[in-house]
Design a protein around this motif. Structure first.
Motif, PDB file in Angstrom:
ATOM      1  N   HIS A 160     -10.737   1.312   1.734  1.00 22.09           N
ATOM      2  CA  HIS A 160     -10.515   1.812   3.086  1.00 22.09           C
ATOM      3  C   HIS A 160      -9.356   1.076   3.759  1.00 22.09           C
ATOM      4  N   THR A 161      -8.418   0.621   2.972  1.00 25.05           N
ATOM      5  CA  THR A 161      -7.214  -0.011   3.492  1.00 25.05           C
ATOM      6  C   THR A 161      -6.015   0.803   3.030  1.00 25.05           C
ATOM      7  N   VAL A 162      -5.272   1.362   3.989  1.00 28.12           N
ATOM      8  CA  VAL A 162      -4.165   2.258   3.657  1.00 28.12           C
ATOM      9  C   VAL A 162      -2.937   1.877   4.474  1.00 28.12           C
ATOM     10  N   PRO A 163      -1.739   2.191   3.986  1.00 27.28           N
ATOM     11  CA  PRO A 163      -0.533   1.919   4.763  1.00 27.28           C
ATOM     12  C   PRO A 163      -0.580   2.624   6.120  1.00 27.28           C
ATOM     13  N   GLY A 164      -0.168   1.911   7.152  1.00 25.37           N
ATOM     14  CA  GLY A 164      -0.086   2.494   8.489  1.00 25.37           C
ATOM     15  C   GLY A 164       1.218   3.242   8.643  1.00 25.37           C
ATOM     16  N   VAL A 165       1.292   4.384   8.016  1.00 26.63           N
ATOM     17  CA  VAL A 165       2.531   5.154   7.939  1.00 26.63           C
ATOM     18  C   VAL A 165       2.261   6.595   8.359  1.00 26.63           C
ATOM     19  N   GLY A 166       3.059   7.110   9.278  1.00 31.59           N
ATOM     20  CA  GLY A 166       2.919   8.495   9.708  1.00 31.59           C
ATOM     21  C   GLY A 166       2.081   8.622  10.969  1.00 31.59           C
ATOM     22  N   ARG A 167       2.325   9.660  11.730  1.00 35.96           N
ATOM     23  CA  ARG A 167       1.609   9.862  12.981  1.00 35.96           C
ATOM     24  C   ARG A 167       0.199  10.405  12.759  1.00 35.96           C
ATOM     25  N   GLU A 168      -0.079  10.910  11.562  1.00 37.68           N
ATOM     26  CA  GLU A 168      -1.416  11.384  11.233  1.00 37.68           C
ATOM     27  C   GLU A 168      -1.939  10.593  10.038  1.00 37.68           C
TER      28      GLU A 168
END
Length: 374
Positions: free
Chosen positions: A213-221
């Motif tokens: 449950h750790t993902v890159p904070g990339v993109g507005r969605e």
């Protein structure tokens, strides 16, 4: 007979975990009061047992309880992943902490205009001792971020906002917390590793440690991202609600190696235990955790120690190693207590109360004490 003993032991263990979870949740609820809509927390015990718990709601309207698997942007807590990557490259003899950054960029025109360009080392970047100022609060940067909310800033574009400026101090002669250090560090790490940092972090840490449950904070969605609230004093445009129709007001990827992840409290607790209580840091562990005096949180902030991407503070439970994070709308705190072999992580879905960031370490200490007394 052995089967009965095993079943009895398992039942007792589950009851103990449930009782502990209830005590931890009660403490979190009491701390939360009405200050933020909701919070996630997790404790990882000495034996590796993970105890997640939540309080409050996932949204300000109070329609849904806070889930323990919903994502929040963790801000600067994500620096620990990039610092860990740097430390592993040092262990592999691919990187030297005291090598000048000019080794990789000294021939490029832009680099000569970087404050303290010739003297900055990898260690200076990791410890915020380079003299580089923050790009992310530069008014010109904020104006462009808000004017072009879908624009994906590259590290080089972000560094443009500090080029040609006077350094805060000579490299190595002071401390000033600045995401700019980690943006530049990320460029070096990609040169050395030959791959994007996110790919290397996933390969080395996220996949092996099952941080699913750790993902890159990339993109507005970002799928699974929970609502969060920044208050009227949000320095990035003044908007309070940070999620409207499932979209952020701008691309959070500008944070890059200065943070760069959305995650859960459970994953952060697992990561803290593996990072500071496991083998992730290898032979760099002593360097990483030693640290130098550092005042965090501005002129009135507490004096702690800052090592290689780690904040070290003395507590009544012994030293606490970890990091904290801010992104408009959310705050994070993760701590590992070596004397207890316990890790604690907390995420809240509002950054509107500026006092809360200073109080979360105390929340974590209290939760760790409860866990140690079980």
């Amino acid at each position: 007979m052995r089967t009965l003993v095993a079943v009895s032991w398992l039942a007792s263990s589950l009851v103990a975990q449930a009782t502990l979870a209830d005590r931890l949740r009660a403490e979190l609820v009491a701390r939360l009061a009405a200050r933020v809509p909701g919070a996630q927390a997790a404790v990882m015990l000495r034996d590796g047992t993970l105890v997640p718990f939540t309080a409050g709601h996932a949204d300000r309207d109070g329609k849904e309880p806070m889930p323990d698997d919903g994502l929040l942007l963790a801000g600067s807590t994500g620096k620990t992943f990039f610092a860990a990557l740097a430390c592993q490259l040092v262990c592999e003899k691919k990187l030297d902490l005291d090598r000048e950054v000019a080794t990789w960029f000294g021939e490029e025109e832009w680099f000569a205009r970087l404050p303290n360009a010739a003297d900055i080392t990898i260690r200076h970047l990791l410890m915020h001792r380079s003299g580089l100022m923050r790009y992310e609060f530069d008014p010109a940067f904020v104006r462009r971020l808000l004017a072009e909310p879908d624009h994906r800033f590259s590290p080089r574009e972000e560094l443009e906002f500090v080029l040609g400026k006077q350094p805060r101090f000579a490299a190595g002669e002071g401390f000033e917390y600045s995401d700019t250090n980690y943006v530049l560090l990320g460029l070096v790490l990609e040169k050395v590793a030959g791959k994007p940092c996110y790919d290397e972090i996933a390969r080395r840490f996220l996949v092996p440690l099952a941080l699913t449950h750790t993902v890159p904070g990339v993109g507005r969605e970002i799928p699974g991202l929970l609502p969060s609230y920044a208050g009227e004093d949000n320095p990035f445009g003044g908007c309070d609600a940070m999620l409207e129709g499932g979209r952020l007001p701008f691309d959070p990827a500008f944070e890059g190696a200065g943070g760069g992840f959305a995650t859960t409290a459970s994953d952060l607790a697992r990561w803290a235990k593996a990072l500071y209580g496991g083998e992730v840091l290898g032979e760099t562990r002593g360097d990483a955790l030693a640290g130098s005096p550092a005042r965090l949180g501005g002129p009135r902030g507490k004096v702690s120690r800052y090592g290689l991407g780690v904040i070290v503070e003395d507590t009544e439970l012994g030293p606490a190693c970890g990091h904290r994070g801010y992104f408009p709308g959310s705050l994070s705190e993760m701590r590992y207590y070596p004397d207890l072999d316990v890790a604690v992580a907390i995420l809240v879905n509002s950054s509107a109360d500026p006092r809360l960031a200073r109080e979360l370490p105390d929340w974590a200490d209290t939760l760790a004490k409860i866990a140690a007394e079980r």
